[in-house]
Design a protein around this motif. Structure first.
Motif, PDB file in Angstrom:
ATOM      1  N   GLU A   4      24.115  57.121  25.588  1.00  0.00           N
ATOM      2  CA  GLU A   4      24.804  57.775  26.690  1.00  0.00           C
ATOM      3  C   GLU A   4      25.148  56.664  27.683  1.00  0.00           C
ATOM      4  OE1 GLU A   4      22.161  60.301  28.824  1.00  0.00           O
ATOM      5  OE2 GLU A   4      23.643  60.853  30.350  1.00  0.00           O
ATOM      6  N   VAL A   5      26.381  56.631  28.140  1.00  0.00           N
ATOM      7  CA  VAL A   5      26.788  55.608  29.105  1.00  0.00           C
ATOM      8  C   VAL A   5      27.354  56.308  30.332  1.00  0.00           C
ATOM      9  CG1 VAL A   5      28.250  53.613  29.537  1.00  0.00           C
ATOM     10  CG2 VAL A   5      27.305  53.986  27.239  1.00  0.00           C
ATOM     11  N   VAL A   6      26.675  56.144  31.437  1.00  0.00           N
ATOM     12  CA  VAL A   6      27.123  56.801  32.665  1.00  0.00           C
ATOM     13  C   VAL A   6      27.880  55.794  33.522  1.00  0.00           C
ATOM     14  CG1 VAL A   6      26.395  58.067  34.720  1.00  0.00           C
ATOM     15  CG2 VAL A   6      25.124  58.320  32.574  1.00  0.00           C
ATOM     16  N   PHE A   7      29.085  56.160  33.895  1.00  0.00           N
ATOM     17  CA  PHE A   7      29.890  55.356  34.819  1.00  0.00           C
ATOM     18  C   PHE A   7      29.790  56.000  36.194  1.00  0.00           C
ATOM     19  CE2 PHE A   7      32.414  52.554  32.052  1.00  0.00           C
ATOM     20  CZ  PHE A   7      32.124  53.096  30.808  1.00  0.00           C
ATOM     21  N   ASP A   8      29.123  55.303  37.085  1.00  0.00           N
ATOM     22  CA  ASP A   8      28.940  55.845  38.437  1.00  0.00           C
ATOM     23  C   ASP A   8      29.614  54.890  39.414  1.00  0.00           C
ATOM     24  OD1 ASP A   8      28.125  57.077  40.716  1.00  0.00           O
ATOM     25  OD2 ASP A   8      25.996  56.528  40.514  1.00  0.00           O
ATOM     26  N   ASN A   9      30.879  55.206  39.721  1.00  0.00           N
ATOM     27  CA  ASN A   9      31.655  54.333  40.601  1.00  0.00           C
ATOM     28  C   ASN A   9      31.670  52.882  40.119  1.00  0.00           C
ATOM     29  OD1 ASN A   9      32.862  55.886  42.608  1.00  0.00           O
ATOM     30  ND2 ASN A   9      30.890  56.132  43.667  1.00  0.00           N
ATOM     31  N   VAL A  10      31.979  52.734  38.861  1.00  0.00           N
ATOM     32  CA  VAL A  10      32.056  51.382  38.309  1.00  0.00           C
ATOM     33  C   VAL A  10      33.432  50.801  38.623  1.00  0.00           C
ATOM     34  CG1 VAL A  10      32.056  50.005  36.198  1.00  0.00           C
ATOM     35  CG2 VAL A  10      30.399  51.871  36.475  1.00  0.00           C
ATOM     36  N   LEU A  11      33.432  49.687  39.291  1.00  0.00           N
ATOM     37  CA  LEU A  11      34.701  49.062  39.701  1.00  0.00           C
ATOM     38  C   LEU A  11      35.145  48.057  38.641  1.00  0.00           C
ATOM     39  CD1 LEU A  11      36.759  48.747  42.092  1.00  0.00           C
ATOM     40  CD2 LEU A  11      35.397  46.745  42.749  1.00  0.00           C
ATOM     41  N   VAL A  12      36.388  48.223  38.177  1.00  0.00           N
ATOM     42  CA  VAL A  12      36.922  47.218  37.250  1.00  0.00           C
ATOM     43  C   VAL A  12      38.229  46.689  37.806  1.00  0.00           C
ATOM     44  CG1 VAL A  12      35.843  48.202  35.198  1.00  0.00           C
ATOM     45  CG2 VAL A  12      38.122  48.936  35.842  1.00  0.00           C
ATOM     46  N   PRO A  13      38.420  45.392  37.704  1.00  0.00           N
ATOM     47  CA  PRO A  13      39.661  44.793  38.226  1.00  0.00           C
ATOM     48  C   PRO A  13      40.877  45.328  37.464  1.00  0.00           C
ATOM     49  CG  PRO A  13      38.052  43.099  37.613  1.00  0.00           C
ATOM     50  CD  PRO A  13      37.525  44.384  37.112  1.00  0.00           C
ATOM     51  N   GLU A  14      42.014  45.334  38.120  1.00  0.00           N
ATOM     52  CA  GLU A  14      43.232  45.864  37.515  1.00  0.00           C
ATOM     53  C   GLU A  14      43.576  45.148  36.214  1.00  0.00           C
ATOM     54  OE1 GLU A  14      47.564  47.315  39.229  1.00  0.00           O
ATOM     55  OE2 GLU A  14      46.007  46.493  40.522  1.00  0.00           O
ATOM     56  N   GLY A  15      43.270  43.857  36.194  1.00  0.00           N
ATOM     57  CA  GLY A  15      43.593  43.076  35.002  1.00  0.00           C
ATOM     58  C   GLY A  15      42.809  43.471  33.777  1.00  0.00           C
ATOM     59  N   ASN A  16      41.828  44.332  33.965  1.00  0.00           N
ATOM     60  CA  ASN A  16      41.039  44.778  32.817  1.00  0.00           C
ATOM     61  C   ASN A  16      41.687  45.923  32.058  1.00  0.00           C
ATOM     62  OD1 ASN A  16      39.251  42.980  33.935  1.00  0.00           O
ATOM     63  ND2 ASN A  16      37.445  44.268  33.549  1.00  0.00           N
ATOM     64  N   MET A  17      42.840  46.360  32.514  1.00  0.00           N
ATOM     65  CA  MET A  17      43.513  47.432  31.788  1.00  0.00           C
ATOM     66  C   MET A  17      44.164  46.840  30.540  1.00  0.00           C
ATOM     67  SD  MET A  17      46.450  50.078  32.979  1.00  0.00           S
ATOM     68  CE  MET A  17      45.564  50.652  34.406  1.00  0.00           C
ATOM     69  N   ILE A  18      43.978  47.546  29.420  1.00  0.00           N
ATOM     70  CA  ILE A  18      44.617  47.095  28.179  1.00  0.00           C
ATOM     71  C   ILE A  18      45.814  47.998  27.924  1.00  0.00           C
ATOM     72  CG2 ILE A  18      44.331  46.830  25.693  1.00  0.00           C
ATOM     73  CD1 ILE A  18      41.396  46.283  26.192  1.00  0.00           C
ATOM     74  N   GLY A  19      46.975  47.402  27.849  1.00  0.00           N
ATOM     75  CA  GLY A  19      48.201  48.185  27.669  1.00  0.00           C
ATOM     76  C   GLY A  19      48.667  48.782  28.989  1.00  0.00           C
ATOM     77  N   GLU A  20      49.560  49.740  28.859  1.00  0.00           N
ATOM     78  CA  GLU A  20      50.211  50.324  30.030  1.00  0.00           C
ATOM     79  C   GLU A  20      49.328  51.361  30.711  1.00  0.00           C
ATOM     80  OE1 GLU A  20      54.206  50.308  30.203  1.00  0.00           O
ATOM     81  OE2 GLU A  20      53.611  48.339  29.412  1.00  0.00           O
ATOM     82  N   LEU A  21      49.545  51.524  31.994  1.00  0.00           N
ATOM     83  CA  LEU A  21      48.914  52.620  32.708  1.00  0.00           C
ATOM     84  C   LEU A  21      49.396  53.933  32.072  1.00  0.00           C
ATOM     85  CD1 LEU A  21      47.238  53.604  35.191  1.00  0.00           C
ATOM     86  CD2 LEU A  21      49.405  53.713  36.445  1.00  0.00           C
ATOM     87  N   ASP A  70      47.350  37.128  27.664  1.00  0.00           N
ATOM     88  CA  ASP A  70      46.158  36.577  28.331  1.00  0.00           C
ATOM     89  C   ASP A  70      44.877  37.171  27.763  1.00  0.00           C
ATOM     90  OD1 ASP A  70      47.454  34.841  29.908  1.00  0.00           O
ATOM     91  OD2 ASP A  70      47.090  35.896  31.808  1.00  0.00           O
ATOM     92  N   GLN A  71      44.886  38.486  27.663  1.00  0.00           N
ATOM     93  CA  GLN A  71      43.686  39.160  27.146  1.00  0.00           C
ATOM     94  C   GLN A  71      43.379  38.697  25.730  1.00  0.00           C
ATOM     95  OE1 GLN A  71      45.038  43.163  27.796  1.00  0.00           O
ATOM     96  NE2 GLN A  71      43.990  43.347  29.786  1.00  0.00           N
ATOM     97  N   LYS A  72      44.419  38.615  24.935  1.00  0.00           N
ATOM     98  CA  LYS A  72      44.196  38.169  23.558  1.00  0.00           C
ATOM     99  C   LYS A  72      43.596  36.772  23.540  1.00  0.00           C
ATOM    100  CE  LYS A  72      47.919  40.859  21.402  1.00  0.00           C
ATOM    101  NZ  LYS A  72      49.214  40.776  20.733  1.00  0.00           N
ATOM    102  N   LYS A  73      44.181  35.922  24.366  1.00  0.00           N
ATOM    103  CA  LYS A  73      43.702  34.536  24.385  1.00  0.00           C
ATOM    104  C   LYS A  73      42.258  34.435  24.831  1.00  0.00           C
ATOM    105  CE  LYS A  73      47.781  31.640  24.807  1.00  0.00           C
ATOM    106  NZ  LYS A  73      48.826  31.334  25.808  1.00  0.00           N
ATOM    107  N   ILE A  74      41.897  35.300  25.742  1.00  0.00           N
ATOM    108  CA  ILE A  74      40.511  35.268  26.215  1.00  0.00           C
ATOM    109  C   ILE A  74      39.559  35.823  25.161  1.00  0.00           C
ATOM    110  CG2 ILE A  74      38.873  36.250  27.885  1.00  0.00           C
ATOM    111  CD1 ILE A  74      41.273  36.314  29.870  1.00  0.00           C
ATOM    112  N   PHE A  75      39.908  37.029  24.677  1.00  0.00           N
ATOM    113  CA  PHE A  75      38.912  37.759  23.891  1.00  0.00           C
ATOM    114  C   PHE A  75      38.910  37.457  22.401  1.00  0.00           C
ATOM    115  CE2 PHE A  75      38.899  40.710  27.583  1.00  0.00           C
ATOM    116  CZ  PHE A  75      37.558  40.595  27.875  1.00  0.00           C
TER     117      PHE A  75
END
Lengths: 393, 380, 393, 380
Positions: free
Chosen positions: D212-229, D108-113
């Motif tokens: 510099e990129v600050v992540f301050d409680n940035v919510l990402v959907p589970e489907g945004n994980m690439i590969g295995e946990l 799916d990710q490949k097809k999208i991106f």
């Protein structure tokens, strides 16, 4: 782009490797490589016995046409053989063999090829080199040894120097001036001949007491006109053909790589202050940097050889190959001595000397190899002029 | 007290230099250097006697003990000349062994040895390093155990210069294995004819007469201890500082010879119709050698001056030795390169220096170990 | 031999140090040393305010004769002041001050000395340098800017380049050709003058965006004959007097030493992988090696100065001093960047940039300092020719 | 299977090179490079579109996903040209972020991106390094914690190239603090417009758009994980190998420009009545640069060939990066020196390369860290 060898090449490498591994076992104690072949009777006997076997296998002349005793392989096969032999420090190729062979192959007459090449392929000739003179070193074209026609012969007079291996040789090649009125490079002729009356050698002892080099005094030495390689007054180009070939020599890097592996092994097995040398960050960095350097030198040698297979002029690349590896080997020897500390300066003959004192010998030999056969400076000039097209002044 | 900055050598030092240079040129030509490289004894009695007459071995011996009473800078001047001449003699060994006698010897020991040293009648060799090949106290594992009649020494010393010629060895031995090594080391002078002492020569790149010295139950009388029991290491440390700076002076002398002779050669040797010294490459090689040597030299003189004044010098000695070792190595490498083939032969003198530079590098501290010491000294 | 300073010299050093430490506190944020003085108004104001205080103390001209505003001290005192000021990065000496002063002191007429030196001692003059030209860089004697006599004046036309600091300057010195028929070095004359009509500057921005250098277009610029320093056509020697002096500049090494100390401090305070950088053997070796280098550079500078006090010609030593320190500073900057890793390339303006990005700025500046005022190559030539007596070709 | 040694580029690769060089010469002259150095976006949409049309962003994307399906050597050829041209664009960033998608992305990710990447519609930035400034797993401390709606990411990323232009960040985050770091890291693509994401630009010597990129409680959907946990690190390691070799290709291109332009300058620039290229010193400088680059180049090609074949390359990538970084730095240093003053100005292009060489050195592994890795790989 493909770095993989053909299956045939891989097979050849395996053959070469098996042979060289076996021959290496017969090396005299404290053997440090080809430069020691001429020095002692024992070394010379070892060298000759290896060379005869190599010749019998046809490996001295892998890329020559079959009609002259060759095998009809490509330059890559030849390079692999040189690499393997040098890596195992097996003195498998007679001194000056490549130089003379290249000159004859490129410039010799059909008759000369048939006369000389098969004999060389059978390792029946040990060459002495008659190029440099006391006042013609880097500036070789300044040479003053003369050859004057007399009937069917030329009569040669003059003095040569750095005649490496002459005391073991039976033949000599001589670059001599045949026309003093032509521009310097243009009046030279390339002679080959059996050593005989009129040639005398005097040892020129290397700083480490080795006898490799000689001075050569040439006094009315007669050479038949038949033994001119190439045309009269074309000697410079015959010589350059050989030199360029010799300069691409992969054996420098391959031999150095093996020396590096010895040093690495030493560092793995030697402790200093309770820690193995190989675990010390400083030494790790130095060793890794040499690994990189040798990897680069070997890859570059294959690149040069690849260009040769395509018929490209590789004078500049060959010069780069040569000076890079020579400077590298010198650095390695000095660094090895430094890593070995007080032990590093011990000479063979003491039980305390690591590798029978090899690295201190190499630190001396290598200081000559950045000079012999074209100094680092001359090689850089060749690159600048030939490779980069910079003006000669 | 306040100084008065002066970066010249004194008139007396210049005379010492000229005398030494003339003497060595006459009495110790390079033909003799070559001869002595093949000579197992490392020693020519007649020349040694003349050196004593010139006051060299007595240079740092106080006048009260029949010496000259010179300072450390005087010694540096002399060593520059012995380095330049490639002198083969147990001079360096004897001189550095004189320091512990001066620092820690009893009045009796001084009275016995110093006049004899000054007179050239005593040759000393420093038996410090071992197969551990280190200059740290921890590297000393040879042990001296107290017996009724004195001390029994057992162990193997390695890289001992001039043991083959010495009347006495200055042996550094562990006398207490419970304490940290720095607090458990003592010094002994050991008669070279002692029973149980075996000297085996070690061939080296510089033919500089190193030896393996095995102590197999060698008995030395208690009176042979120099300084306090277990108090030897601080004495050795001071010896090593001075030895390393002294070695630098030899290297300066050698490097001066190399640079001068390369310049002369570059002016004379013609290739491509010009002296090679007219080529930019050779000019830049020489300019760099001259510059590097010119810089390193002042590190050595400064360390020597501190030692002369008796000031702390650990940092400066390490600084000088690290740099001078590398500069000498580089100068000789380029020296051979500039000379070309002839420089690689035994017929030319350049190889003498090339080999000595490589020998001097690890002595009394390799560049790496000196830099590490320096790093420690500056609080890294 | 005595490395200790006289009590008076030690006292002076303490005075200089106290002053410079205090002045250093007033430096603008991110101040990296003298090369930044001309760049911003803030930097220039700081520079001027320091210089005025220095002038008031008489420290600009410690070794000058008192009659010209000097203090009658020796060159050693001057060197100590330069060393201390550079070490604390206090922009205490106006640009080109030493160069022009040396030329006037050695070649100026009594009248000129009285006219110019007191003003310079009071820091009333900011000089621009009119030497190099687009086609006369290392080969300065090739310059083509002309000065032609016209009544009591000379009229100058041409183009100069690398006119450092010109946009802050009020005066300029110009080397111009006054006799095209004489050999190249012999037909040049050294002019000094207030900047006025006929002089135009165009910024030549340095690779790090700094404005230090300019191009200068000279169009019928009139200079009175009174403002020729030295004799007509003697300008080359006037210029060399200044350059030789400038080349012995201890400030290069002193400033670099301070930068090294900053780097050492950084290594003591920064961890990588849980270990302080200063505890890593590799970094300890590198830092120690730089400590040695700066110690050598400073000691050598005193040696050069000592020779000067004895009236020796130090052209070769000064060249060695200069190229050694410039190359050293460049190596330090690059090594510092390397040690700082990803942080090393950050420029000032980010809170993440160590030392406000100083070392990456220095790595750029220093690449120019091995060129400006005599390249490393030219300096080595000077050593070879002047110091070693090698043939000029 | 057996190879057939061939050290030439293919005909197609030569065409790719010529096309790229012509395109960049026309569309991305050095005037534009300078302009883009001052431009905060680091990005020119019109040129980006043309690059996509040439197939550059799709070069390593398989044909099934609308790409060209090229190999790693093809990519090296192209990057040599972008390096030579000093291209300022998020091309390198997007390309290296494509690898994890290829290696570990879901269908799916490949097809999208992948098709969007190939079309130039997706810009990616790699958010890996942090204030720890290391490329080790242990250097990753940004954490992603599982919540009902997905993952919450917190932490600071530093030295993030092209974050200012990216549609998505590829964020490397710790998802398990109990395990060794190599086993507790996961990959997420993060929408650049996410709430809690802050991007602050970092000025650098090369003006290469780091942030510099600050992540301050940035919510990402589970489907945004690439590969295995917790399976992200091996993917990153492979990415880093390829990125380091790819960076080498850029450096080759830059170094080629430097050497070529120095040679040309040396032939033209006259001083002392001759082209400076007739002076031995300049000749030797250039001969050495040419030789060093010639040697380093083959280390890069060899590593690239291994990657092309999917063979292990840890050792060879470290080898190439260590050496090429130093060769490029040295080439640019000598390049400025040969040009003299003009080379130090913003008016000449040499400074562009001088600055980039210094920037490239620490990226994806400094020479020291690469040598240490190599030492480890060879069993030291």
């Amino acid at each position: 782009m493909d770095f993989e060898f053909t299956p045939e090449q891989e097979e050849k490498r395996e053959d070469f490797t098996a042979f060289c591994k076996e021959e290496a076992k017969r090396a005299p104690e404290g053997w440090i490589g080809g430069m020691a072949a001429e020095e002692t009777d024992e070394g010379w006997a070892y060298h000759r016995s290896v060379v005869e076997k190599v010749a019998a296998k046809g490996w001295l002349c892998l890329p020559w046409p079959k009609e002259y005793g060759g095998q009809g392989h490509g330059p890559i096969e030849q390079l692999i053989f040189s690499e393997v032999a040098a890596y195992y420090r097996v003195p498998a190729i007679p001194m000056h063999f490549m130089t003379v062979a290249a000159g004859i192959l490129m410039y010799g007459s059909e008759e000369q090829k048939k006369e000389w090449l098969p004999k060389m392929a059978r390792a029946e000739i040990n060459w002495a080199e008659g190029l440099s003179e006391p006042n013609a070193g880097s500036d070789l074209a300044a040479l003053t040894t003369t050859a004057i026609a007399d009937g069917d012969d030329y009569v040669i007079n003059g003095q040569k120097v750095w005649t490496s291996g002459a005391h073991r040789a039976d033949h000599i090649f001589i670059l001599a001036r045949t026309d003093p009125n032509l521009p310097r490079h243009k009046g030279l002729t390339f002679f080959v001949n059996r050593i005989g009356p009129g040639i005398e050698f005097r040892p020129l002892i290397f700083m480490n007491r080795s006898h490799l080099y000689n001075e050569t005094f040439i006094d009315d030495f007669r050479v038949s006109k038949r033994n001119i390689i190439g045309k009269l007054n074309q000697g410079w180009y015959v010589m350059m053909a050989g030199r360029n070939f010799a300069r691409a020599n992969i054996s420098l890097a391959a031999a150095g790589k093996r020396d590096l592996e010895d040093l690495i092994e030493y560092c793995k097995q030697t402790q200093e202050g309770g820690e193995f040398l190989a675990k010390k960050p400083l030494i790790r960095q130095r060793l890794a940097d040499f690994v990189i350097d040798y990897e680069a030198a070997l890859k570059f040698a294959y690149h040069v050889c690849w260009l040769q297979t395509k018929g490209k002029d590789v004078a500049a690349e060959a010069a780069a190959c040569g000076y890079y590896a020579n400077e590298l080997n010198l650095r390695l020897a000095n660094t090895a001595m430094e890593i070995m500390g007080l032990y590093g300066t011990l000479k063979g003959g003491s039980k305390w000397a690591p590798f029978c004192g090899k690295f201190q010998e190499l630190s001396q030999w290598s200081s000559g190899f950045t000079i012999a056969g074209g100094t680092t400076e001359i090689r850089k000039n060749v690159i600048a002029w030939t490779g980069l097209g910079l003006p000669r002044d | 007290m306040g100084g008065s900055m002066n970066l010249d050598f004194t008139e007396e030092q210049e005379i010492l230099r000229r005398t030494a240079r003339d003497f060595l040129a006459k009495e110790f030509p390079k033909t003799l250097v070559r001869e002595m490289e093949e000579d197992a004894s490392g020693f020519r009695a007649d020349i040694w006697k003349k050196m004593a007459e010139l006051g060299w071995m007595g240079l740092i011996v106080p006048e009260d003990y029949d010496g000259i009473g010179g300072g450390f800078i005087d010694l540096l001047v002399l060593l520059e000349e012995t380095g330049r001449a490639c002198l083969v003699a147990p001079f360096f060994s004897t001189t550095i062994c004189t320091f512990p006698l001066l620092d820690a010897g009893s009045e009796d020991q001084k009275k016995i040895f110093l006049p004899r040293i000054a007179a050239g009648e005593e040759i000393f060799a420093l038996a410090l390093t071992e197969p551990t090949a280190s200059y740290d106290a921890a590297g000393v594992t040879t042990k001296a155990t107290g017996e009724k009649k004195g001390y029994l020494i057992n162990g193997t010393k390695l890289f001992v210069h001039d043991a083959q010629a010495a009347h006495h060895l200055l042996c550094v031995a562990r006398t207490n294995f419970q304490s940290p090594p720095e607090e458990g080391i003592s010094l002994f002078f050991v008669d070279a004819g002692s029973q149980g002492l075996k000297v085996v020569s070690l061939p080296t790149i510089a033919d500089d007469k190193q030896n393996e010295v095995v102590f197999d139950n060698v008995l030395v009388p208690e009176g042979n201890m120099i300084g306090e029991l277990n108090g030897g290491w601080p004495v050795v440390r001071r010896l090593l500082e001075r030895a390393s700076v002294a070695k630098c002076a030899e290297m300066i002398g050698g490097a001066d010879w190399v640079v001068e002779n390369c310049i002369a050669y570059a002016k004379e040797r013609v290739q491509f119709g010009k002296p090679i010294g007219s080529f930019g490459i050779i000019q830049h090689y020489l300019a760099q050698m001259w510059t590097e040597l010119g810089h390193a030299r002042w590190l050595v003189y400064y360390a020597g001056w501190l030692l002369d004044r008796g000031l702390p010098c650990a940092r400066e000695a390490a600084t000088a030795k690290a740099r001078m070792s590398e500069v000498y190595r580089h100068c000789t490498r380029m020296g051979v390169q500039i000379l070309g083939g002839i420089g690689t032969t035994r017929e030319h003198d350049m190889g003498l220096y090339y080999r000595r530079a490589r020998q001097a590098l690890p002595l009394f501290g390799s560049p790496d170990s000196c830099r590490e010491k320096l790093a420690h000294e500056i609080g890294l």
